[in-house]
Design a protein around this motif. Structure first.
Motif, PDB file in Angstrom:
ATOM      1  N   ALA A   1       0.861  -1.166   0.000  1.00  0.00           N
ATOM      2  CA  ALA A   1       0.000   0.000   0.000  1.00  0.00           C
ATOM      3  C   ALA A   1       0.909   1.231   0.000  1.00  0.00           C
ATOM      4  CB  ALA A   1      -0.875  -0.012   1.249  1.00  0.00           C
ATOM      5  N   PRO A   2       0.465   2.359  -0.514  1.00  0.00           N
ATOM      6  CA  PRO A   2      -0.848   2.674  -1.085  1.00  0.00           C
ATOM      7  C   PRO A   2      -1.039   2.236  -2.540  1.00  0.00           C
ATOM      8  CG  PRO A   2       0.276   4.652  -0.268  1.00  0.00           C
ATOM      9  CD  PRO A   2       1.270   3.570  -0.351  1.00  0.00           C
ATOM     10  N   LEU A   3       0.021   1.758  -3.197  1.00  0.00           N
ATOM     11  CA  LEU A   3      -0.126   1.430  -4.618  1.00  0.00           C
ATOM     12  C   LEU A   3      -1.269   0.443  -4.822  1.00  0.00           C
ATOM     13  CD1 LEU A   3       1.294   2.002  -7.349  1.00  0.00           C
ATOM     14  CD2 LEU A   3       2.593  -0.078  -7.006  1.00  0.00           C
TER      15      LEU A   3
ATOM     16  N   PRO B   1       0.737   3.436   5.618  1.00  0.00           N
ATOM     17  CA  PRO B   1       1.231   2.486   4.608  1.00  0.00           C
ATOM     18  C   PRO B   1       2.163   1.439   5.220  1.00  0.00           C
ATOM     19  CG  PRO B   1       1.490   4.723   3.835  1.00  0.00           C
ATOM     20  CD  PRO B   1       1.054   4.816   5.252  1.00  0.00           C
TER      21      PRO B   1
ATOM     22  N   ASP C   1       2.308  10.319  -3.188  1.00  0.00           N
ATOM     23  CA  ASP C   1       1.258   9.367  -3.534  1.00  0.00           C
ATOM     24  C   ASP C   1       1.541   7.961  -3.004  1.00  0.00           C
ATOM     25  OD1 ASP C   1       3.357   8.925  -5.421  1.00  0.00           O
ATOM     26  OD2 ASP C   1       2.362  10.273  -6.819  1.00  0.00           O
ATOM     27  N   VAL C   2       2.479   7.256  -3.653  1.00  0.00           N
ATOM     28  CA  VAL C   2       2.726   5.863  -3.259  1.00  0.00           C
ATOM     29  C   VAL C   2       4.159   5.748  -2.743  1.00  0.00           C
ATOM     30  CG1 VAL C   2       1.080   4.974  -4.921  1.00  0.00           C
ATOM     31  CG2 VAL C   2       3.471   5.225  -5.576  1.00  0.00           C
TER      32      VAL C   2
END
Lengths: 586, 211, 233
Positions: free
Chosen positions: A160-162, A260, C149-150
């Protein structure tokens, strides 16, 4: 015998499809996981095409839909999102649907009742349910390739977050199917684990004390405990991630203050025991086969058991070594480095004991023995390369490079898969009543061993040069361009490696009908499964066997033969009906 | 020397074993359940320590008196489960059926109250969805509060519901006279599961509602 | 096909490379001995008709030896690793005179923010570049690593630096380059479809050159930063 006769009256579908017989379920798991092994291998070949020949048209690529391969006049070129799906699914399928069911589903089911002298598992219907959850879960995983957005593409670890929101990858349904499929597989694994543990604790034949159990059963017992305790952690994490994906919670999404790193902690708290779930049964199988091939007792049986138990214990406190570069507190990193270093010790003990086992033996190099020796030599490499990444400063450099890819494949392919080849070949006669062909078995072993090393040994080297894993096109980085010839060499070898597996597949299929009849005990082994016909009847043992000794009494001075079945009464007692000597397989 | 093998159909515990298979299996299964709730509760603790501002004071959002009463009901259902088990060990068929029914009713009441609580909370804007949390309503806490609350209590509620369904099955078997003073394994493992679920609730109630 | 590390150009280099070669030697020796024994035993004790294997169950002495020796060896490796690890990752080890940087990762680029002439990040005279990072040689730099973001992973192979960028966290990364030149920046954590394109360049300048660059950037700080990037490439 009643049970036996009864089995023959059952309709075909109850005997071979919805069977509760542990041996049939083992064969079902075997066919399923060999199928997924082939699928995983083909995915690997496609990954390697892209790495060896980045953005060149892939042979046969035109057969795949445009969402995976971009059509050009010259041919179809792999898209980066499809590459990510391939990487994810190769890892997922190989770990969860090939290696894990091969080791646990196949050998757990086949060996546990037979080796402890039980007629079946404790809960045969639960056992059947286990397979019929695992198989649809695997199909669901494959189906996710066909849904909109493609299959999951956030890696087999689904960080995460992907993985937590489709907005980052464009994969929505695929990622959700990935989560659901693994949750279902988790139920299947739990059902199996409850069954194995209960069976081993409660259903051992008279005389089968804990320290007379073969090491394969010991390893499967400890593995089942790891599965029992680790899989629920994964299930909890999967469900939270699924909620993030579907109903909009924010457990792992920083946008709603989620963490995450929590995903990584949960995943690896499950994941490191999982790593040992994937190797402990292989170690047990290897111990059984090595002793048989060397015609000698396993060296340091008690030390081997202790090593298995301590590995299982330590596997719960090393998970942080996957996260050294994740932003975790450096002090915590130091702690995990020390525990990780320590877990190398029981593995080393096992290697030395295997060497001790073949020392002064009378080594018979049958195909299973070759594979078991292959396991030991490859596991040495995989184990030693682990020391590099355990040292945190070195890990800073090699983390997430091909050095890690080499390490995991030396353990999982060179380790687990060689043990699987050893085990399948060794117990094939118990499953099908016939032996696999020795000559082709040896040819397959040597070709696989050589090609396997040609593929994975150079990966250490490119990892040392800084080659990151999971990159779609290494030539995008100028400093990796000089490594491209090695990448191409690896790719060519992978194709050959995949191709030679056809030898094994053909040998496997043809031997079902054409193999040499095995008889009860083709390898002149000692444990209880070799006292019954091949394949054993429904209910396994006509009489409850009585166990007089450990499973590794090879070449004992008290008996003339170089093996001594566990249920043969000692010379002092009245002799049981003498067993017909069986021809040695060769 | 050797004895005839038991057929698959009529299996007995192996000689010398203290616990029969089904009971041992249930204990082992419950170990994995412990790990499952450990994952959920552990995540809750980590998230709460990392973001205390997401979690309202005890009683500010959740209805503690109502749930305290509900907890009492669930504990009572554990007592009635013990009574059912005690009855059948004495061969008391009537007592078994009566106390099983009482347990089912108490369990159902518990789930009913929980659903009622969910509906009220959702109307106030206390929902698991991060974006909808507290929208148009002035309620305390933030997104992680709703997400963790519903996940933990929801999974517990699911366990209670599954327990009730299994209990109906046990009751059906009791009606058929399948249990006796010598054969009460089904009731015993049902009880084990039920007490476990009860125990989990006491932990959840403490950390989610009271602390 | 080499087991040698590529040359390093930071103060971390000698430590990491030393540990790597120590482990390479230790594991290399174990590798050669165990594999040689394996092969030797297989050949020496191969099957002969009419011969029986020696009936040995084990040896407590041997078990003690091969439990203790690896135990000592791995603990020694762990303990010699600790100081370097603390130096690299412990925020307290960052030199006081380090230059402040912010590296903000997002799909699929690195945004680097410099303190500008006042030496403090987060002020009006900050400079920023995309995918190209300028640092002075022999001067520690202190990076606050973030992600929008990631997960990403900030990888400077020649500097022996790697650190994941985690959204919602500020992570301290520091290093000190020891030779001027241009070095690759990579992303080592799968971050999405175009993960592979998330590379960049680390330009290490002599101190005077670097100061001149900062001054030139600060002079026209109001101009579009993108244009500056073009110039510097």
């Amino acid at each position: 015998m009643d049970a036996h006769a009864h089995a023959h009256e059952m309709p075909w579908i109850r005997r071979y499809v919805f069977s509760t017989d542990h041996k049939i379920i083992a064969i079902q798991f075997l066919l399923m996981s060999l199928f997924f092994l082939v699928v995983g291998g083909l995915l690997a070949a496609m990954i390697r095409w892209q790495l060896g020949f980045p953005s060149e048209p892939m042979p046969g690529g035109m057969l795949l839909p445009d969402e995976m391969m971009a059509p050009t006049p010259a041919g179809a070129i792999m898209l980066p999102e499809f590459y990510n799906s391939l990487v994810t699914m190769h890892g997922t399928i190989m770990i969860f649907f090939a290696i894990m069911p091969l080791l646990v589903g196949v050998f757990g089911n086949l060996l546990i009742p037979l080796q402890i002298g039980a007629d079946d598992m404790a809960f045969p219907r639960l056992n059947m349910a286990s397979f019929w959850m695992a198989f649809p879960a695997g199909l669901l995983m494959l189906v996710s390739f066909a849904v909109e957005g493609g299959a999951a593409g956030a890696g087999w670890t689904s960080y995460a977050p992907l993985s937590a929101s489709g907005e980052y990858t464009g994969v929505y349904l695929g990622q959700q199917l990935w989560l659901i499929s693994l949750t279902i597989l988790g139920f299947a694994s739990l059902a199996g684990a409850v069954n194995y543990i209960t069976t081993i604790i409660n259903m051992r034949a008279p005389g089968m004390t804990w320290f007379r159990m073969p090491l394969a059963t010991w390893a499967l017992f400890i593995t089942a405990i790891l599965i029992l305790l680790a899989i629920p952690i994964l299930a909890g994490a999967l469900i939270m991630l699924l909620f993030d994906q579907t109903i909009g919670t924010g457990f792992f999404l920083p946008a709603s203050d989620g963490e995450p790193l929590l995903w990584q902690h949960l995943f690896w708290f499950f994941g490191h025991p999982e790593v040992y779930i994937l190797i402990l049964p292989a170690m047990g199988i290897t111990s059984d086969v090595l002793a048989n091939g060397a015609r000698k007792p396993v060296f340091g049986y008690h030390a081997m058991v202790l090593a298995i138990v301590s590995i299982a214990f330590l596997s719960w406190i090393v998970w942080g070594h996957h996260m050294f570069q994740s932003g975790m507190n450096p002090m915590l990193g130091t702690t995990f480095m020390i525990t990780t270093m320590v877990i190398a010790v029981p593995s080393a003990i096992k290697v030395f004991n295997w060497l001790g086992t073949i020392y002064k033996g009378n080594i018979h190099l049958h195909t299973p023995m070759l594979h078991a020796l292959g396991f030991v030599s490859m596991f040495i490499i995989g184990g030693l390369s682990g020391v590099f990444m355990a040292s945190t400063p070195v890990d800073v450099y090699i983390h997430d490079t091909y050095f890690i890819v080499a390490h995991i494949h030396y353990v999982l392919f060179g380790g687990s898969l060689f043990a699987i080849f050893a085990g399948v070949t060794f117990w094939y006669p118990k499953m099908f009543g016939r032996l696999m062909n020795e000559k082709w078995g040896r040819i397959h072993f040597w070709l696989t061993l050589i090609l396997y090393n040609l593929v994975f040994w150079p990966m250490h080297s490119i990892g040392i040069q800084g080659h990151m894993r999971r990159i779609y096109d290494p030539t995008q980085y100028e400093f990796l361009q000089p490594l491209q010839p090695i990448n191409q060499f690896i790719t060519v070898c992978v194709f050959a490696l995949v191709a030679v597996q056809a030898i094994y597949a053909l040998n496997f299929i043809i031997s079902i009908w054409k193999g040499k009849k095995a008889g009860n005990n083709p390898w002149h082994a000692n444990s209880l499964e070799w006292t019954v016909p091949s394949p054993p009847p429904h209910g396994n043992f006509e009489l409850v066997p009585i166990v007089y000794r450990g499973p590794y009494e090879y070449s004992a001075p008290d008996v003339e033969e170089d093996y001594w079945l566990q249920d043969t009464p000692p010379p002092s007692e009245t002799a049981a009906p003498a067993l017909e000597p069986q021809p040695v397989a060769d | 020397m050797s004895q005839p093998a038991a057929s698959t159909a009529d299996r007995h515990p192996m000689p010398g074993m203290m616990v029969y298979n089904v009971k041992l299996g249930m204990w082992i299964f419950l170990l994995s359940e412990v790990m499952f709730f450990t994952a959920l509760i552990g995540s809750y603790i980590i998230l709460r320590f990392a973001h205390p501002d997401h979690f309202a004071e005890p009683g500010a959002v959740l209805n503690v008196p109502l749930t305290a009463f509900n907890t009492f009901v669930l504990i009572c259902s554990s007592v009635s489960m013990v009574k059912a088990y005690a009855a059948i060990t004495q061969g008391d068929q009537k007592g078994l059926k009566f106390w099983l029914l009482v347990t089912i009713l108490l369990g159902t009441f518990f789930v009913g109250v929980q659903v009622y609580e969910y509906i009220i909370l959702a109307q106030e804007g206390f929902v698991p969805m991060a974006e909808l949390y507290g929208v148009a309503h002035e309620i305390e806490g933030a997104a992680l509060y709703g997400a963790t609350f519903y996940t933990m209590t929801g999974f517990h509620g699911t366990h209670v519901t599954i327990g009730i369904l299994c209990m109906w099955f046990v009751l059906y078997r009791a009606w058929q006279g399948k249990y006796s003073a010598d054969n009460y394994g089904g009731v015993e493992i049902m009880g084990l599961y039920w007490h476990f679920v009860d125990l989990v609730w006491i932990i959840l109630f403490t950390i989610v509602y009271l602390i | 096909m080499s087991w040698l590390l590529p040359e390093s150009f930071s103060t971390f280099g000698p430590d990491v490379d030393f540990l790597y070669y120590v482990i390479l030697w230790v594991t290399g020796v174990v590798f050669v001995i165990t594999e040689a024994l394996l092969v030797y035993f297989v050949i020496r004790y191969r099957r002969r008709e009419g011969q029986k294997a020696t009936y040995i169950h084990g040896s407590t002495k041997a078990e003690i030896i091969w439990t203790t020796l690896p135990f000592i060896a791995v603990l020694a490796l762990a303990f010699i690793s600790i100081p370097s690890w603390n130096m690299m990752k412990n925020p307290d080890s960052v030199p006081a005179d380090a230059l402040d940087y912010i590296v903000n990762a997002k799909q699929f680029e690195w945004e680097i923010t410099y303190a500008g002439t006042d030496g403090v990040t987060g002020t009006a005279d900050d400079i920023s570049t995309i995918n190209i990072m300028h640092v002075p040689v022999n001067q520690a730099v202190n990076i606050t690593l973030r992600s929008e973001d990631v997960l990403h992973s900030f990888f400077l192979p020649e500097m022996r630096v790697k650190q994941d960028a985690v959204p919602g966290m500020d992570i301290t990364v520091w290093f000190e380059a020891t030779a001027a030149g241009a070095y690759p920046i990579g992303c080592a954590e799968l971050c999405g479809n175009l993960h592979t394109t998330m590379g960049g360049t680390l330009n290490v300048y002599e101190a005077a050159e670097f100061d001149a660059w900062v001054a030139s950037q600060s002079a026209d700080a109001d101009d579009a930063d993108d244009a500056d990037d073009q110039e510097d490439q």
